[in-house]
Design a protein around this motif. Sequence first.
Motif, PDB file in Angstrom:
ATOM      1  N   VAL A 106      20.868 -12.400 -36.354  1.00 67.37           N
ATOM      2  CA  VAL A 106      20.700 -11.008 -35.938  1.00 67.37           C
ATOM      3  C   VAL A 106      19.697 -10.992 -34.782  1.00 67.37           C
ATOM      4  N   VAL A 107      20.155 -10.470 -33.647  1.00 65.53           N
ATOM      5  CA  VAL A 107      19.338 -10.531 -32.430  1.00 65.53           C
ATOM      6  C   VAL A 107      19.079  -9.111 -31.937  1.00 65.53           C
ATOM      7  N   PRO A 108      17.818  -8.730 -31.831  1.00 67.05           N
ATOM      8  CA  PRO A 108      17.513  -7.395 -31.302  1.00 67.05           C
ATOM      9  C   PRO A 108      17.813  -7.319 -29.808  1.00 67.05           C
ATOM     10  N   ASP A 109      18.277  -6.172 -29.355  1.00 70.50           N
ATOM     11  CA  ASP A 109      18.487  -5.982 -27.917  1.00 70.50           C
ATOM     12  C   ASP A 109      17.182  -6.291 -27.183  1.00 70.50           C
ATOM     13  N   GLY A 110      17.301  -6.989 -26.045  1.00 72.91           N
ATOM     14  CA  GLY A 110      16.108  -7.309 -25.257  1.00 72.91           C
ATOM     15  C   GLY A 110      15.530  -8.677 -25.569  1.00 72.91           C
ATOM     16  N   ALA A 111      16.212  -9.459 -26.407  1.00 69.17           N
ATOM     17  CA  ALA A 111      15.727 -10.808 -26.714  1.00 69.17           C
ATOM     18  C   ALA A 111      15.738 -11.674 -25.453  1.00 69.17           C
ATOM     19  N   VAL A 112      14.902 -12.706 -25.449  1.00 70.02           N
ATOM     20  CA  VAL A 112      14.785 -13.585 -24.278  1.00 70.02           C
ATOM     21  C   VAL A 112      16.131 -14.272 -24.011  1.00 70.02           C
ATOM     22  N   ARG A 113      16.589 -14.177 -22.780  1.00 71.84           N
ATOM     23  CA  ARG A 113      17.913 -14.639 -22.391  1.00 71.84           C
ATOM     24  C   ARG A 113      18.126 -16.127 -22.667  1.00 71.84           C
ATOM     25  N   THR A 114      17.091 -16.946 -22.333  1.00 70.08           N
ATOM     26  CA  THR A 114      17.258 -18.394 -22.486  1.00 70.08           C
ATOM     27  C   THR A 114      17.375 -18.794 -23.952  1.00 70.08           C
ATOM     28  N   LYS A 115      16.606 -18.122 -24.822  1.00 67.71           N
ATOM     29  CA  LYS A 115      16.674 -18.460 -26.248  1.00 67.71           C
ATOM     30  C   LYS A 115      18.018 -17.999 -26.824  1.00 67.71           C
ATOM     31  N   LEU A 116      18.494 -16.840 -26.379  1.00 63.48           N
ATOM     32  CA  LEU A 116      19.800 -16.339 -26.826  1.00 63.48           C
ATOM     33  C   LEU A 116      20.906 -17.312 -26.403  1.00 63.48           C
ATOM     34  N   ALA A 117      20.760 -17.867 -25.205  1.00 63.13           N
ATOM     35  CA  ALA A 117      21.766 -18.821 -24.712  1.00 63.13           C
ATOM     36  C   ALA A 117      21.820 -20.053 -25.611  1.00 63.13           C
ATOM     37  N   LEU A 118      20.656 -20.526 -26.087  1.00 64.67           N
ATOM     38  CA  LEU A 118      20.618 -21.678 -26.982  1.00 64.67           C
ATOM     39  C   LEU A 118      21.338 -21.373 -28.289  1.00 64.67           C
ATOM     40  N   ILE A 119      21.114 -20.157 -28.809  1.00 66.76           N
ATOM     41  CA  ILE A 119      21.729 -19.750 -30.073  1.00 66.76           C
ATOM     42  C   ILE A 119      23.251 -19.706 -29.926  1.00 66.76           C
ATOM     43  N   GLU A 120      23.696 -19.114 -28.818  1.00 64.86           N
ATOM     44  CA  GLU A 120      25.142 -19.013 -28.591  1.00 64.86           C
ATOM     45  C   GLU A 120      25.764 -20.386 -28.340  1.00 64.86           C
ATOM     46  N   ALA A 121      25.048 -21.223 -27.600  1.00 66.23           N
ATOM     47  CA  ALA A 121      25.575 -22.557 -27.292  1.00 66.23           C
ATOM     48  C   ALA A 121      25.772 -23.378 -28.561  1.00 66.23           C
ATOM     49  N   ALA A 122      24.960 -23.113 -29.580  1.00 64.28           N
ATOM     50  CA  ALA A 122      25.073 -23.868 -30.833  1.00 64.28           C
ATOM     51  C   ALA A 122      26.189 -23.313 -31.721  1.00 64.28           C
TER      52      ALA A 122
END
Lengths: 328, 328
Positions: A106-122
């Motif tokens: 669960v990711v709140p709007d406005g989360a850090v883009r690079t960390k979100l990218a890691l989550i999605e990449a996994a």
Amino acid sequence: MSHPPSAAALPEFAAVLDAAARIAPHARLTPILRDEALDALSGATLYFKAEHLQRGGAFKFRGACNAAWALPDELAARGVLTHSSGNHGAALALAAASRGIAAHVVVPDGAVRTKLALIEAAGAHVHRCAPTLAARETACVELMQTLGTTLIHPYENPQVIAGQGTVALELLHALPDLDALVVPIGGGGLAAGSALSLQALAPRCELVLAEPAGASDAAQSLRSGARVTAFTPHTICDGLRAGIGAPNFALLRAAGAGVITVDDAETRAAMRLLWQHLKQTVEPSSATVLAAVLQQRARFAGHRVGLILSGGNVDLDAIAFCARCGAG
Amino acid sequence: MSHPPSAAALPEFAAVLDAAARIAPHARLTPILRDEALDALSGATLYFKAEHLQRGGAFKFRGACNAAWALPDELAARGVLTHSSGNHGAALALAAASRGIAAHVVVPDGAVRTKLALIEAAGAHVHRCAPTLAARETACVELMQTLGTTLIHPYENPQVIAGQGTVALELLHALPDLDALVVPIGGGGLAAGSALSLQALAPRCELVLAEPAGASDAAQSLRSGARVTAFTPHTICDGLRAGIGAPNFALLRAAGAGVITVDDAETRAAMRLLWQHLKQTVEPSSATVLAAVLQQRARFAGHRVGLILSGGNVDLDAIAFCARCGAG
């Protein structure tokens, strides 16, 4: 999302050994780095445990991997869940992938883009919500009820604490006679896990926690003997803004851990020294450990000191290559 | 300062083994680093040999250390000398200190401040001269004549070449079945030393040299079969501006080494990827190896590829923390 401290919930050293065996096929044995220039600056002999080179770029993979693999098959089949949009989110996604089960983040709007990218990449399922605690908790409860998925708390979960304890376990296997171990503290998963390994393997090794002055609830809690839960963090150390967890506080209090608070200017200076001399790209949270040692040179002078570099997921656009003026 | 190629001057693999034994008490066994994101980007399995974590921040310490310790006592007592103001100067200063002998470094006015600081910190005698080749050679000849000190050429000296060969030696001991090894080339000390280890231990492993397009004399030399000596380098890779040495050319030609030339934009992009994913602060020269692999993905796809990260002495004022606008 939290739970009250209970003796039954506190992991013991045996759980760290179990975790080490459980995560060995998946986690990396990270190197221990040395640098003479930093030794000269500190007056101590420094051993840096390079957890920013762990899978996912942070120690967090260890705890998440242990928790994901410790689940019984029938629970595991329903997946794991967290609302961390930081390193734990990416770590849990990688851990779930290593077991072939689903991860929900669960990711709140406005989360850090690079960390979100890691989550999605996994390969995690990302569930967006409004950037409030209430919205996050509602989203988590809905997922737990509809999917039967298991919430893995980023630092209070006992299997997570045990997994994080494997960092100090590895370090002490290589260097059994350290005088002190310096560990960053946010929620206290890494710190509490380190306490378990230290008490079992090197009881004379001092456990020192490095905490940002702008989020010094652990220092206040351990000094007063009562866990501080109401505070507003203000620090560049985005990995250390969480308040100390209940089991974490209990374990660290029992271990007699001390805290050194460092301000952000000290952390920035230490981060730069690590980049320049140790050649390591670390995030601010990692640099607090060197900042703490340099702040209190007399205390560590002549000692053999272990320092855990906890993570390296830094936003290069902001720090390494200048986005403001185009240099780099 | 140079000397003509001669069969007698060319080191053999036995000299690399001697060097490994000689430098073992002084040099660091550097780690081999991995990262899944870079594997995914390249389509290959990449093993980074982290020589930027060597003492002095570059592989150069190996060759300098071997040369300093290989001298007979009576010569060693008169010290060692170089006119390199780059990583070799600092490496020779450290190497001399490890044997307890004097190091003399002739430094042209205008040398990079951070590299000069490393040379001075290692306790070398710094001799300043005008920034011309004639002035440097005159200063060196004077020191050789008055002090009887031994000139250690940064890449043509056979003991230096043998010492640099220990990088590939260590890598091949850990990973005997690499398909290719990618090495940056400037003067060719590291490249020629790598060729010796590869031919002896892994003759089927391809040796690939990564060279800046703005200093592509090695590519031209190996293609034409005649060593190019007249060129003006233009590249951000300050460690790779030297022309290929005579023995280096002879060894690399015999080894059938191939060259991939990369432009500075490719190198910058690779340097950023190494900082972001591998969490390593490397200098531009080091990043050429990843740039070469990414430029020719099809050639390396599915292969096990070793890459030598040669150095990490980068000027953070210029790159990591922006001096121009104050950000960072």
